[in-house]
Design a protein around this motif. Structure first.
Motif, mmCIF file in Angstrom:
data_model
loop_
_atom_site.group_PDB
_atom_site.id
_atom_site.type_symbol
_atom_site.label_atom_id
_atom_site.label_comp_id
_atom_site.label_asym_id
_atom_site.label_seq_id
_atom_site.Cartn_x
_atom_site.Cartn_y
_atom_site.Cartn_z
ATOM 1 N N LEU A 31 33.176 -16.131 -10.751
ATOM 2 C CA LEU A 31 32.490 -16.656 -11.926
ATOM 3 C C LEU A 31 31.242 -15.860 -12.267
ATOM 4 O O LEU A 31 30.876 -15.726 -13.442
ATOM 5 C CB LEU A 31 32.111 -18.121 -11.709
ATOM 6 N N SER A 32 30.586 -15.327 -11.241
ATOM 7 C CA SER A 32 29.334 -14.613 -11.477
ATOM 8 C C SER A 32 29.516 -13.356 -12.310
ATOM 9 O O SER A 32 28.564 -12.872 -12.922
ATOM 10 C CB SER A 32 28.671 -14.258 -10.138
ATOM 11 N N VAL A 33 30.723 -12.835 -12.367
ATOM 12 C CA VAL A 33 31.000 -11.650 -13.183
ATOM 13 C C VAL A 33 30.711 -11.933 -14.658
ATOM 14 O O VAL A 33 30.319 -11.040 -15.410
ATOM 15 C CB VAL A 33 32.473 -11.205 -13.004
ATOM 16 N N ALA A 34 30.871 -13.187 -15.059
ATOM 17 C CA ALA A 34 30.644 -13.557 -16.459
ATOM 18 C C ALA A 34 29.191 -13.397 -16.881
ATOM 19 O O ALA A 34 28.889 -13.396 -18.071
ATOM 20 C CB ALA A 34 31.083 -15.003 -16.691
ATOM 21 N N LEU A 35 28.291 -13.241 -15.923
ATOM 22 C CA LEU A 35 26.874 -13.083 -16.234
ATOM 23 C C LEU A 35 26.431 -11.632 -16.162
ATOM 24 O O LEU A 35 25.239 -11.336 -16.196
ATOM 25 C CB LEU A 35 26.037 -13.937 -15.274
ATOM 26 N N LEU A 51 36.017 -12.588 -24.770
ATOM 27 C CA LEU A 51 37.100 -13.401 -25.312
ATOM 28 C C LEU A 51 37.428 -14.558 -24.369
ATOM 29 O O LEU A 51 37.680 -15.686 -24.817
ATOM 30 C CB LEU A 51 38.346 -12.547 -25.555
ATOM 31 N N GLN A 52 37.410 -14.307 -23.091
ATOM 32 C CA GLN A 52 37.655 -15.376 -22.108
ATOM 33 C C GLN A 52 36.562 -16.429 -22.185
ATOM 34 O O GLN A 52 36.849 -17.643 -22.174
ATOM 35 C CB GLN A 52 37.713 -14.779 -20.703
ATOM 36 N N LEU A 53 35.319 -16.010 -22.295
ATOM 37 C CA LEU A 53 34.204 -16.958 -22.402
ATOM 38 C C LEU A 53 34.278 -17.750 -23.699
ATOM 39 O O LEU A 53 33.968 -18.941 -23.736
ATOM 40 C CB LEU A 53 32.872 -16.208 -22.313
ATOM 41 N N PHE A 54 34.684 -17.077 -24.767
ATOM 42 C CA PHE A 54 34.847 -17.756 -26.058
ATOM 43 C C PHE A 54 35.918 -18.839 -25.955
ATOM 44 O O PHE A 54 35.703 -19.986 -26.386
ATOM 45 C CB PHE A 54 35.235 -16.729 -27.120
ATOM 46 N N ASN A 55 37.058 -18.490 -25.376
ATOM 47 C CA ASN A 55 38.136 -19.477 -25.202
ATOM 48 C C ASN A 55 37.693 -20.633 -24.316
ATOM 49 O O ASN A 55 38.012 -21.799 -24.579
ATOM 50 C CB ASN A 55 39.364 -18.791 -24.591
ATOM 51 N N ALA A 77 29.405 -21.774 -20.154
ATOM 52 C CA ALA A 77 30.159 -20.780 -20.925
ATOM 53 C C ALA A 77 29.358 -20.291 -22.134
ATOM 54 O O ALA A 77 29.342 -19.099 -22.443
ATOM 55 C CB ALA A 77 31.488 -21.375 -21.386
ATOM 56 N N LEU A 78 28.691 -21.212 -22.809
ATOM 57 C CA LEU A 78 27.889 -20.830 -23.981
ATOM 58 C C LEU A 78 26.707 -19.961 -23.569
ATOM 59 O O LEU A 78 26.372 -18.989 -24.265
ATOM 60 C CB LEU A 78 27.404 -22.080 -24.710
ATOM 61 N N ASN A 79 26.084 -20.281 -22.444
ATOM 62 C CA ASN A 79 24.971 -19.462 -21.964
ATOM 63 C C ASN A 79 25.453 -18.059 -21.591
ATOM 64 O O ASN A 79 24.788 -17.057 -21.898
ATOM 65 C CB ASN A 79 24.298 -20.126 -20.765
ATOM 66 N N ALA A 80 26.604 -17.991 -20.922
ATOM 67 C CA ALA A 80 27.159 -16.689 -20.542
ATOM 68 C C ALA A 80 27.549 -15.883 -21.783
ATOM 69 O O ALA A 80 27.330 -14.667 -21.845
ATOM 70 C CB ALA A 80 28.370 -16.881 -19.629
ATOM 71 N N LEU A 81 28.104 -16.563 -22.775
ATOM 72 C CA LEU A 81 28.513 -15.889 -24.008
ATOM 73 C C LEU A 81 27.289 -15.401 -24.774
ATOM 74 O O LEU A 81 27.281 -14.289 -25.331
ATOM 75 C CB LEU A 81 29.326 -16.860 -24.867
ATOM 76 N N THR A 82 26.245 -16.214 -24.796
ATOM 77 C CA THR A 82 25.004 -15.804 -25.454
ATOM 78 C C THR A 82 24.410 -14.583 -24.779
ATOM 79 O O THR A 82 23.942 -13.649 -25.432
ATOM 80 C CB THR A 82 23.980 -16.961 -25.438
ATOM 81 N N LEU A 83 24.447 -14.569 -23.447
ATOM 82 C CA LEU A 83 23.947 -13.424 -22.696
ATOM 83 C C LEU A 83 24.739 -12.168 -23.040
ATOM 84 O O LEU A 83 24.169 -11.083 -23.215
ATOM 85 C CB LEU A 83 24.037 -13.713 -21.195
ATOM 86 N N ALA A 84 26.053 -12.319 -23.175
ATOM 87 C CA ALA A 84 26.910 -11.171 -23.495
ATOM 88 C C ALA A 84 26.583 -10.596 -24.868
ATOM 89 O O ALA A 84 26.660 -9.376 -25.067
ATOM 90 C CB ALA A 84 28.377 -11.590 -23.429
ATOM 91 N N ASN A 116 30.458 -0.062 -24.913
ATOM 92 C CA ASN A 116 30.672 -1.487 -24.674
ATOM 93 C C ASN A 116 30.697 -2.223 -26.003
ATOM 94 O O ASN A 116 29.750 -2.891 -26.389
ATOM 95 C CB ASN A 116 29.554 -2.033 -23.778
ATOM 96 N N ASN A 117 31.793 -2.115 -26.727
ATOM 97 C CA ASN A 117 31.909 -2.688 -28.069
ATOM 98 C C ASN A 117 32.424 -4.113 -27.994
ATOM 99 O O ASN A 117 33.620 -4.355 -27.916
ATOM 100 C CB ASN A 117 32.841 -1.838 -28.930
ATOM 101 N N LYS A 118 31.508 -5.083 -27.991
ATOM 102 C CA LYS A 118 31.885 -6.486 -27.858
ATOM 103 C C LYS A 118 32.710 -6.967 -29.048
ATOM 104 O O LYS A 118 33.566 -7.832 -28.919
ATOM 105 C CB LYS A 118 30.631 -7.345 -27.720
ATOM 106 N N ASP A 119 32.429 -6.419 -30.230
ATOM 107 C CA ASP A 119 33.163 -6.873 -31.411
ATOM 108 C C ASP A 119 34.645 -6.564 -31.291
ATOM 109 O O ASP A 119 35.494 -7.302 -31.788
ATOM 110 C CB ASP A 119 32.587 -6.199 -32.669
ATOM 111 N N ALA A 120 34.969 -5.434 -30.630
ATOM 112 C CA ALA A 120 36.372 -5.052 -30.485
ATOM 113 C C ALA A 120 37.047 -5.845 -29.379
ATOM 114 O O ALA A 120 38.231 -6.165 -29.455
ATOM 115 C CB ALA A 120 36.480 -3.547 -30.204
ATOM 116 N N GLU A 121 36.286 -6.184 -28.309
ATOM 117 C CA GLU A 121 36.877 -6.842 -27.151
ATOM 118 C C GLU A 121 36.944 -8.356 -27.304
ATOM 119 O O GLU A 121 37.815 -8.991 -26.722
ATOM 120 C CB GLU A 121 36.046 -6.516 -25.899
ATOM 121 N N GLY A 122 36.027 -8.922 -28.012
ATOM 122 C CA GLY A 122 35.898 -10.368 -28.055
ATOM 123 C C GLY A 122 36.426 -10.994 -29.319
ATOM 124 O O GLY A 122 37.226 -10.399 -30.052
ATOM 125 N N PRO A 123 35.980 -12.212 -29.612
ATOM 126 C CA PRO A 123 36.400 -12.919 -30.824
ATOM 127 C C PRO A 123 35.832 -12.224 -32.058
ATOM 128 O O PRO A 123 34.910 -11.408 -31.957
ATOM 129 C CB PRO A 123 35.794 -14.313 -30.640
#
Length: 372
Positions: free
Chosen positions: A118-122, A129-133, A150-157, A166-173
């Motif tokens: 789980l710590s990898v998410a931080l 995308l996993q955090l968004f789901n 999940a929201l805190n981890a997503l906000t951090l990302a 590291n293009n989050k727009d391409a990898e995530g929602p």
């Protein structure tokens, strides 16, 4: 029956053939699990006690199911279903409607993973995308602590400094999906991060009408004003070829053009209030006010002095004025009868100008209104 005659079972057989057979999830179809769930076309077998953690909706769902099952057994004790109770076999799983297999898989990842997983998410290696789901489905089923995490981890990302690789727009929602989630869950920091990404896109002339539609649907005032203002400066030809603007949106753009045009004309004669230094009193204060009024008018008339500003880019005019004033003060440029006449209030003049810029930016949405 003749070979040329259709078989009575043919339509039923065709229907069965057209329905894909559910497949077991390779990770979360757990052999010793006691509850089978079908999400989209994927079967999950998990432990019921795991799904009832965090006082989730599953807790009340399973309690209700248990009560109904007990009642059913008492009234129909002589009849036993061939496929068994719901959720106890692949043939009669609990069906979750409106969810995707990826969303449910993300929830199970959060429920079954070890701390180091789980710590990898931080970290920068987080899967947006996993955090968004996870955030979406945990909100739906009221896993409150998981949702917050999940929201805190997503906000951090999405607030972590972006690197070229590291293009989050391409990898995530999509940005639209991210904004909807932040609004749904009322996560202000994530919503601010999404809004800043919208503004970067708008500054590049991208997705302007989409930003208008998202901001109107979710009632996002800051984004709404910025999106309309950006579209306004594109010009009428751009509105006509856009194809996604509605008639009411075009009316708001025309309203904004009129209102901002009037403000453009008024600005030279409406300097912001200057908060004088305690040392600036008496006749010195009068000279200071006169100098400030003249300086403000000169800065607002800058467009007439060879600097091209798109009409009615009031924000651009104010930002330009702020930059000019800052340069004059920092470089101590000689301005006969102007800054020399307000020796103790130069910084206050800069503060007043910056305040006018901020006021303009925060009130952009007010200029784009329906015509009564």
């Amino acid at each position: 029956m003749h070979s040329g005659e259709p078989s009575p079972s043919t339509p039923k057989l065709q229907l069965q053939l057209s329905i894909p057979i559910p497949s077991r999830d390779p990770t979360y179809y757990i052999p010793d699990g006691n509850t089978v769930l079908l999400v989209e076309n994927t079967l999950f077998k998990v432990h019921r006690s795991t799904l009832t953690k965090d006082a989730s909706t599953f807790d009340s769902m399973f309690s209700l199911d248990s009560d109904l099952r007990s009642s059913s057994c008492m009234s129909t004790s002589s009849t036993v279903s061939a496929v068994g109770p719901e959720g106890e076999s692949d043939d009669n799983p609990i069906r979750l409607q409106g969810d995707t297999a990826d969303e449910f898989r993300a929830l199970l990842w959060a429920l079954y993973s070890l701390p180091h997983e789980l710590s990898v998410a931080l970290t920068p290696k987080a899967n947006p995308l996993q955090l968004f789901n996870l955030a979406r489905i945990s909100h739906k089923y009221e896993f409150r602590s998981i949702e917050a995490w999940a929201l805190n981890a997503l906000t951090l990302a999405y607030t972590r400094p972006m690197h070229p690789s590291n293009n989050k727009d391409a990898e995530g929602p999509t940005l639209e999906q991210l904004t909807e989630l932040a609004s749904l869950c009322e996560q202000r920091d994530l919503l601010e991060a999404a809004t800043q990404r919208w503004k970067r896109r708008l500054s590049s002339g991208k997705d302007i009408s989409l930003a208008i539609n998202v901001a109107e649907r979710l009632n996002l005032r800051a984004l709404l004003g910025r999106a309309y203002y950006t579209m306004l400066l594109q010009g009428r030809e751009a509105w006509d070829v856009d194809g996604q603007l509605t008639r009411s949106q075009i009316i708001r753009l025309l309203s904004g053009h009129y209102s901002l045009g009037r403000l453009w004309e008024r600005l030279p004669n409406e300097p912001p209030l200057l908060a004088h230094s305690p040392r600036c009193i008496g006749t010195a204060s009068m000279r200071c006010n006169q100098a400030w009024t003249g300086l403000w008018k000169a800065m607002m008339d800058i467009g007439k002095q060879g600097v091209i500003l798109q009409y009615p880019d009031v924000e651009g005019k104010l930002i330009l004025a702020e930059g000019m004033l800052k340069s004059l003060i920092e470089r101590d440029i000689f301005t006969p009868g102007v800054l020399e006449a307000m020796p103790w209030c130069k910084d206050q003049a800069l503060v007043a100008t910056a305040g006018k810029v901020k006021e303009m930016q925060e009130s952009l949405a007010d200029y784009f209104v329906d015509v009564a």
